[in-house]
Design a protein around this motif. Structure first.
Motif, PDB file in Angstrom:
ATOM      1  N   PRO A  24      -2.043  39.210 -27.785  1.00  0.00           N
ATOM      2  CA  PRO A  24      -0.873  38.468 -28.258  1.00  0.00           C
ATOM      3  C   PRO A  24      -0.623  37.277 -27.328  1.00  0.00           C
ATOM      4  O   PRO A  24      -1.131  37.232 -26.208  1.00  0.00           O
ATOM      5  CB  PRO A  24       0.268  39.484 -28.149  1.00  0.00           C
ATOM      6  N   THR A  25       0.152  36.300 -27.797  1.00  0.00           N
ATOM      7  CA  THR A  25       0.446  35.123 -26.974  1.00  0.00           C
ATOM      8  C   THR A  25       1.363  35.533 -25.833  1.00  0.00           C
ATOM      9  O   THR A  25       2.510  35.904 -26.048  1.00  0.00           O
ATOM     10  CB  THR A  25       1.113  34.026 -27.820  1.00  0.00           C
ATOM     11  N   LEU A  26       0.824  35.496 -24.618  1.00  0.00           N
ATOM     12  CA  LEU A  26       1.614  35.833 -23.427  1.00  0.00           C
ATOM     13  C   LEU A  26       1.754  34.586 -22.573  1.00  0.00           C
ATOM     14  O   LEU A  26       0.861  33.744 -22.526  1.00  0.00           O
ATOM     15  CB  LEU A  26       0.919  36.917 -22.591  1.00  0.00           C
ATOM     16  N   SER A  27       2.903  34.480 -21.880  1.00  0.00           N
ATOM     17  CA  SER A  27       3.063  33.381 -20.926  1.00  0.00           C
ATOM     18  C   SER A  27       4.031  33.835 -19.838  1.00  0.00           C
ATOM     19  O   SER A  27       4.781  34.798 -20.013  1.00  0.00           O
ATOM     20  CB  SER A  27       3.588  32.121 -21.621  1.00  0.00           C
ATOM     21  N   ASN A  28       3.996  33.136 -18.710  1.00  0.00           N
ATOM     22  CA  ASN A  28       4.946  33.449 -17.645  1.00  0.00           C
ATOM     23  C   ASN A  28       6.243  32.671 -17.882  1.00  0.00           C
ATOM     24  O   ASN A  28       6.370  31.939 -18.871  1.00  0.00           O
ATOM     25  CB  ASN A  28       4.341  33.170 -16.259  1.00  0.00           C
ATOM     26  N   SER A  29       7.197  32.804 -16.978  1.00  0.00           N
ATOM     27  CA  SER A  29       8.520  32.187 -17.189  1.00  0.00           C
ATOM     28  C   SER A  29       8.470  30.656 -17.130  1.00  0.00           C
ATOM     29  O   SER A  29       9.393  29.989 -17.562  1.00  0.00           O
ATOM     30  CB  SER A  29       9.524  32.724 -16.168  1.00  0.00           C
ATOM     31  N   ARG A  30       7.359  30.109 -16.583  1.00  0.00           N
ATOM     32  CA  ARG A  30       7.194  28.652 -16.566  1.00  0.00           C
ATOM     33  C   ARG A  30       6.501  28.151 -17.839  1.00  0.00           C
ATOM     34  O   ARG A  30       6.208  26.967 -17.951  1.00  0.00           O
ATOM     35  CB  ARG A  30       6.398  28.228 -15.328  1.00  0.00           C
ATOM     36  N   GLY A  31       6.188  29.071 -18.753  1.00  0.00           N
ATOM     37  CA  GLY A  31       5.555  28.678 -20.010  1.00  0.00           C
ATOM     38  C   GLY A  31       4.050  28.517 -19.928  1.00  0.00           C
ATOM     39  O   GLY A  31       3.420  28.050 -20.870  1.00  0.00           O
ATOM     40  N   GLU A  32       3.439  28.934 -18.789  1.00  0.00           N
ATOM     41  CA  GLU A  32       1.974  28.855 -18.661  1.00  0.00           C
ATOM     42  C   GLU A  32       1.345  30.030 -19.412  1.00  0.00           C
ATOM     43  O   GLU A  32       1.761  31.177 -19.214  1.00  0.00           O
ATOM     44  CB  GLU A  32       1.568  28.922 -17.183  1.00  0.00           C
ATOM     45  N   PRO A  33       0.345  29.780 -20.287  1.00  0.00           N
ATOM     46  CA  PRO A  33      -0.272  30.876 -21.034  1.00  0.00           C
ATOM     47  C   PRO A  33      -1.052  31.811 -20.112  1.00  0.00           C
ATOM     48  O   PRO A  33      -1.711  31.358 -19.168  1.00  0.00           O
ATOM     49  CB  PRO A  33      -1.209  30.161 -22.012  1.00  0.00           C
ATOM     50  N   THR A  34      -0.962  33.114 -20.374  1.00  0.00           N
ATOM     51  CA  THR A  34      -1.602  34.101 -19.489  1.00  0.00           C
ATOM     52  C   THR A  34      -2.344  35.198 -20.256  1.00  0.00           C
ATOM     53  O   THR A  34      -2.980  36.048 -19.644  1.00  0.00           O
ATOM     54  CB  THR A  34      -0.549  34.778 -18.588  1.00  0.00           C
ATOM     55  N   GLY A  35      -2.284  35.188 -21.591  1.00  0.00           N
ATOM     56  CA  GLY A  35      -2.828  36.288 -22.391  1.00  0.00           C
ATOM     57  C   GLY A  35      -4.318  36.503 -22.210  1.00  0.00           C
ATOM     58  O   GLY A  35      -4.777  37.646 -22.052  1.00  0.00           O
ATOM     59  N   GLN A 271       1.901  37.219  -8.685  1.00  0.00           N
ATOM     60  CA  GLN A 271       3.288  36.714  -8.714  1.00  0.00           C
ATOM     61  C   GLN A 271       3.396  35.480  -9.603  1.00  0.00           C
ATOM     62  O   GLN A 271       4.306  35.377 -10.433  1.00  0.00           O
ATOM     63  CB  GLN A 271       3.756  36.387  -7.283  1.00  0.00           C
ATOM     64  N   ARG A 272       2.455  34.556  -9.430  1.00  0.00           N
ATOM     65  CA  ARG A 272       2.472  33.320 -10.223  1.00  0.00           C
ATOM     66  C   ARG A 272       2.307  33.619 -11.717  1.00  0.00           C
ATOM     67  O   ARG A 272       2.980  33.038 -12.564  1.00  0.00           O
ATOM     68  CB  ARG A 272       1.360  32.396  -9.734  1.00  0.00           C
ATOM     69  N   LEU A 273       1.386  34.536 -12.035  1.00  0.00           N
ATOM     70  CA  LEU A 273       1.095  34.853 -13.441  1.00  0.00           C
ATOM     71  C   LEU A 273       2.090  35.866 -14.016  1.00  0.00           C
ATOM     72  O   LEU A 273       2.143  36.074 -15.220  1.00  0.00           O
ATOM     73  CB  LEU A 273      -0.335  35.398 -13.568  1.00  0.00           C
ATOM     74  N   GLU A 274       2.872  36.483 -13.091  1.00  0.00           N
ATOM     75  CA  GLU A 274       3.892  37.479 -13.460  1.00  0.00           C
ATOM     76  C   GLU A 274       3.286  38.717 -14.116  1.00  0.00           C
ATOM     77  O   GLU A 274       3.803  39.239 -15.100  1.00  0.00           O
ATOM     78  CB  GLU A 274       4.987  36.822 -14.326  1.00  0.00           C
ATOM     79  N   PHE A 275       2.182  39.189 -13.525  1.00  0.00           N
ATOM     80  CA  PHE A 275       1.582  40.462 -13.931  1.00  0.00           C
ATOM     81  C   PHE A 275       2.219  41.561 -13.071  1.00  0.00           C
ATOM     82  O   PHE A 275       1.664  42.000 -12.065  1.00  0.00           O
ATOM     83  CB  PHE A 275       0.056  40.431 -13.737  1.00  0.00           C
TER      84      PHE A 275
END
Length: 280
Positions: A24-35, A271-275
């Motif tokens: 699914p489309t995942l992103s961190n709180s800064r809106g960077e895609p992480t999926g 931390q950056r990617l919020e995993f």
């Protein structure tokens, strides 16, 4: 150099696209895609859990053109360009894999297939088992008594018998088979209207592409006409379909050891990617 555990060679580019389309489309709180990053790391973790080893490499296509583009300007011309949302995830994914202590290779001017092929050949020369994790049918040409393919999506393995079961030809005949059927995704021209069954039947009858060409006049019907009309382009298609297993690589099969993870780097990346689960 022998060991009980295999050298695992991961087709990172195949993993990347599979994760991008499956997650699914995942992103961190800064809106960077992480999926895609999360998906690839999950797949790698599962692969290593299922096949414990101290030898592994994840291989990605490098950006830019390859020697196949120089051979044929239309190579992969019909592929859409990489979505920006996926492109943005490549650099942090590479950083994360390296921080986990997993060797990563990305060689300009060639494809991931060629790097994997070269490492698989080195493994065979050193009597070392190699397991290639990919969903790419082209890799079947690399299979031998030391080299097996695994598709982790379907949990299926292809050894020398598996190649024959799946394609109707041996691993040594796969390049000839691919030359005849062509490849729409890579835009490699084959013989028009020649599909897998016809290609397999011809190779069963005549053994090799050279054997088919030598007996081209005997092949009846429209497919025979198409074959004779295609004789001029078959050498190019064969060259495009052949994985180059003789690259001069900086890292060799015997150098590909998992090392201790860089905990501080991992912490910063998670931390950056919020995993959060992995951070915990």
């Amino acid at each position: 150099m022998t060991t009980d555990t295999p050298l695992i060679l991961v087709d990172g580019s195949s993993y990347l696209y599979r994760a991008f389309h499956a997650m699914p489309t995942l992103s961190n709180s800064r809106g960077e895609p992480t999926g895609a990053i999360y998906g690839v790391i999950n797949m790698l973790r599962k692969l290593i859990a299922d096949h414990p080893t101290e030898r592994i490499a994840v291989v990605f296509d490098a950006p830019g053109k390859t020697f196949r583009d120089d051979l044929y300007a239309q190579y992969k011309a019909n592929r859409e360009s990489m979505p920006e949302e996926l492109r943005a995830q490549i650099e942090p994914l590479h950083e994360l894999i390296r921080a986990l202590g997993i060797p990563l290779l990305c060689v300009p001017g060639v494809e991931a297939d060629d790097v994997i092929g070269t490492l698989a050949k080195q493994a065979t020369q050193h009597n070392l088992r190699a397991l290639i994790s990919t969903s790419d049918k082209d890799m079947a040409q690399l299979v031998n008594e030391h080299v097996t393919l695994v598709n982790t999506m379907t949990n299926t393995y292809i050894d020398t018998h598996g190649v024959v079961d799946k394609f109707g030809v041996s691993a040594q005949q796969i390049v000839d088979y691919l030359t005849l059927i062509g490849d729409t995704s890579d835009n490699i021209p084959g013989v028009p209207n020649v599909g897998p069954k016809t290609a397999a039947k011809w190779l069963q009858n005549y053994g090799t592409l050279d054997g088919i060409v030598a007996h081209a006049d005997e092949i009846k019907g429209k497919v025979g006409d198409n074959l004779r009309a295609s004789l001029g382009q078959l050498p190019l298609s064969h060259q495009l379909a052949t994985i180059d297993c003789n690259l001069a690589l900086e890292l060799r099969a015997e150098d590909l050891h998992i090392t201790a993870p860089d905990v501080e780097k991992l912490k910063a990346l998670y931390q950056r990617l919020e995993f959060k689960t992995w951070l915990g």
